[in-house]
Design a protein around this motif. Structure first.
Motif, PDB file in Angstrom:
ATOM      1  N   VAL A 337       0.826  -1.221   0.000  1.00  0.00           N
ATOM      2  CA  VAL A 337       0.000   0.000   0.000  1.00  0.00           C
ATOM      3  C   VAL A 337       0.855   1.263   0.000  1.00  0.00           C
ATOM      4  CG1 VAL A 337      -2.053  -0.985   1.087  1.00  0.00           C
ATOM      5  CG2 VAL A 337      -0.316   0.060   2.531  1.00  0.00           C
ATOM      6  N   GLN A 338       2.152   1.095   0.255  1.00  0.00           N
ATOM      7  CA  GLN A 338       2.991   2.295   0.322  1.00  0.00           C
ATOM      8  C   GLN A 338       3.539   2.670  -1.051  1.00  0.00           C
ATOM      9  OE1 GLN A 338       5.236   0.786   3.829  1.00  0.00           O
ATOM     10  NE2 GLN A 338       4.874   2.870   4.558  1.00  0.00           N
ATOM     11  N   THR A 339       2.618   3.065  -1.915  1.00  0.00           N
ATOM     12  CA  THR A 339       3.007   3.428  -3.274  1.00  0.00           C
ATOM     13  C   THR A 339       3.574   4.842  -3.288  1.00  0.00           C
ATOM     14  OG1 THR A 339       0.854   4.363  -3.636  1.00  0.00           O
ATOM     15  CG2 THR A 339       1.127   2.047  -4.216  1.00  0.00           C
ATOM     16  N   GLY A 340       4.014   5.294  -4.449  1.00  0.00           N
ATOM     17  CA  GLY A 340       4.531   6.652  -4.573  1.00  0.00           C
ATOM     18  C   GLY A 340       3.498   7.698  -4.197  1.00  0.00           C
ATOM     19  N   ALA A 341       2.237   7.459  -4.619  1.00  0.00           N
ATOM     20  CA  ALA A 341       1.160   8.415  -4.335  1.00  0.00           C
ATOM     21  C   ALA A 341       0.951   8.511  -2.826  1.00  0.00           C
ATOM     22  CB  ALA A 341      -0.131   7.977  -5.011  1.00  0.00           C
ATOM     23  N   TYR A 342       1.046   7.389  -2.144  1.00  0.00           N
ATOM     24  CA  TYR A 342       0.884   7.388  -0.682  1.00  0.00           C
ATOM     25  C   TYR A 342       1.990   8.219  -0.035  1.00  0.00           C
ATOM     26  CZ  TYR A 342       1.552   5.739   4.073  1.00  0.00           C
ATOM     27  OH  TYR A 342       1.744   5.695   5.424  1.00  0.00           O
ATOM     28  N   ARG A 343       3.203   8.019  -0.485  1.00  0.00           N
ATOM     29  CA  ARG A 343       4.332   8.745   0.117  1.00  0.00           C
ATOM     30  C   ARG A 343       4.191  10.245  -0.094  1.00  0.00           C
ATOM     31  NH1 ARG A 343       7.500   4.386  -1.424  1.00  0.00           N
ATOM     32  NH2 ARG A 343       8.017   5.370  -3.385  1.00  0.00           N
ATOM     33  N   ASP A 344       3.758  10.647  -1.290  1.00  0.00           N
ATOM     34  CA  ASP A 344       3.584  12.075  -1.580  1.00  0.00           C
ATOM     35  C   ASP A 344       2.560  12.680  -0.632  1.00  0.00           C
ATOM     36  OD1 ASP A 344       5.296  11.731  -3.597  1.00  0.00           O
ATOM     37  OD2 ASP A 344       3.807  11.856  -5.216  1.00  0.00           O
ATOM     38  N   TRP A 345       1.473  11.928  -0.417  1.00  0.00           N
ATOM     39  CA  TRP A 345       0.400  12.453   0.429  1.00  0.00           C
ATOM     40  C   TRP A 345       0.875  12.603   1.871  1.00  0.00           C
ATOM     41  CZ3 TRP A 345      -3.555  15.162   1.478  1.00  0.00           C
ATOM     42  CH2 TRP A 345      -4.228  14.983   2.673  1.00  0.00           C
ATOM     43  N   VAL A 346       1.501  11.561   2.403  1.00  0.00           N
ATOM     44  CA  VAL A 346       1.902  11.591   3.807  1.00  0.00           C
ATOM     45  C   VAL A 346       2.892  12.729   4.050  1.00  0.00           C
ATOM     46  CG1 VAL A 346       3.069  10.305   5.644  1.00  0.00           C
ATOM     47  CG2 VAL A 346       1.301   9.214   4.310  1.00  0.00           C
TER      48      VAL A 346
END
Ligand code: NAD
Length: 353
Positions: A337-346
């Motif tokens: 679940v820790q995709t690039g989009a997730y990292r950008d958001w967090v």
């Protein structure tokens, strides 16, 4: 057959898994697969004919009409929503679209389907809307917990959009007679929780050696319920709830956020000690508070306990231990679940003070 919406998200997936573990009644699962929807949550159901997954939007009236006609469900359970308060502050539009317009479209499609059912099926049909205690607004320190009679005073775009959806559900009952039930639940935690929310974020960040961002002074109080207990409450309301009624669901576990974070750290110290022998609590970092952050939510769950005999199976201590252990045992799920989009958001969500 039941139709579940949003069944690839955190609570919906737990609900579908529990449902099929306890019954052979099939589930049609309609989910848009937004960033929060994750088919890995349901991987144990691969090849199981009792689970029919359909990718789609609750706002798509034509698709809804087709699914209802094709599968003839005896109940609809609506989990589909945009659910993250912080995202609603950064971009409220999707919340209005899914939580308000989407719920409206779903209600309309279900109403037309229900009105055309034969008398027996019509009487047995149920529409259960899953909602949140955040619709009630915030409580002062010594105020009694929210009952079902508390006024709606939503404060965030998320809670306002959920409040609007609750009102639509209520109106479809009073105006059209649609057999609806609504549950308003406190904060859930447990397996498959997307790691943008407090508990999984703390576990994931702690293990990665990152800061544990705590908003403001960390003294915001929430009531916590293990997700499987929320699922059992929804099943109970579906089978025995009074039509048109709302039921508050909670665990009588009021805790400040900082206590939650310290509990998670203590469990990780025990189950997966840091190599340097220090506590994970040393990674706690206070960050700027969320705008309009509600100070306290607390749920009075006596109505569902008294009228429907529901009680949570887990205490906070047993539930949080299971949750931390689940994240330790499911590193692959977390990595996926820790995709690039997730990292950008967090990184956008939390700014150090
Ligand atoms: P989640 O964000 O994890 O999951 C939401 C799911 O809905 C995702 O699978 C997503 O893909 C799907 N979805 C979003 N928009 C959709 C659309 N337009 N059409 C179809 N599917 C769509 O949320 P959650 O935490 O599982 O919450 C589920 C429900 O329970 C929500 O209605 C939420 O308001 C409510 N709730 C959540 C909590 C909590 O603590 N998480 C507490 C009380 C109530």
């Amino acid at each position: 057959m039941i139709l579940v919406t949003g069944g690839a998200g955190f609570i919906g997936a737990n609900f579908v898994l529990d449902w099929l573990a306890g019954s052979n009644e099939p589930v049609v699962n309609l989910d848009k697969l937004t960033y929060a929807g994750n088919l890995n949550n349901l991987s144990s159901l691969q090849g199981d004919a009792r689970h029919i997954f359909v990718q789609g939007d609750i706002g798509d009236s034509a698709l809804l009409a087709q699914l209802l006609a094709q599968y003839q469900p005896r109940a609809v359970v609506n989990f589909a929503a945009e659910s993250h308060v912080d995202r609603s502050i950064h971009g409220p539009e999707d919340f209005i679209q899914t939580n308000m317009v989407g719920t409206f479209r779903l209600l309309e499609a279900v109403r037309h389907y229900w009105q055309a059912l034969p008398t027996d099926s019509k009487a047995a049909f149920r529409f259960l809307h899953v909602s949140t205690d955040e619709v009630y607004g915030t409580l002062s320190k010594d105020a009694p917990p929210f009952t079902e009679e508390h006024t709606y005073e939503p404060n965030s775009p998320y809670s306002a959009s959920k409040a609007a959806s609750d009102h639509l559900v209520r109106a479809w009952h009073h105006t059209y007679g649609l057999p609806v039930l609504t549950t308003n639940c406190s904060n859930n935690y447990g397996p498959y929780h997307f790691p943008e929310k407090l508990i999984p974020l703390m576990i994931v960040n702690a293990l990665a050696g990152k800061n544990l961002p705590v908003y403001g002074d960390g003294m915001q109080v929430r009531d916590w319920l293990y997700v499987k207990d929320h699922c059992s409450a929804i099943r109970r309301v579906l089978e025995a709830g009074q039509l048109g009624q709302t039921y508050n669901v909670g665990g009588w576990n009021e805790k400040p956020n900082i206590e939650i974070v310290n509990t998670v750290c203590a469990l990780l110290d025990e189950l997966r000690p840091r190599a340097d022998g220090q506590s994970y609590a040393s990674q706690i970092t206070y960050v700027q508070d969320r705008p309009g952050h509600d100070r306290r939510y607390a749920i009075d769950a006596r109505k569902i306990e008294r009228e429907l005999g529901w009680k949570p199976a887990e205490t906070f201590d047993t539930g949080i231990r299971k949750t931390v252990a689940w994240y330790l045992d499911n590193a692959d799920w977390v990595a996926n679940v820790q995709t690039g989009a997730y990292r950008d958001w967090v990184s956008k969500q939390y700014t150090s003070q």
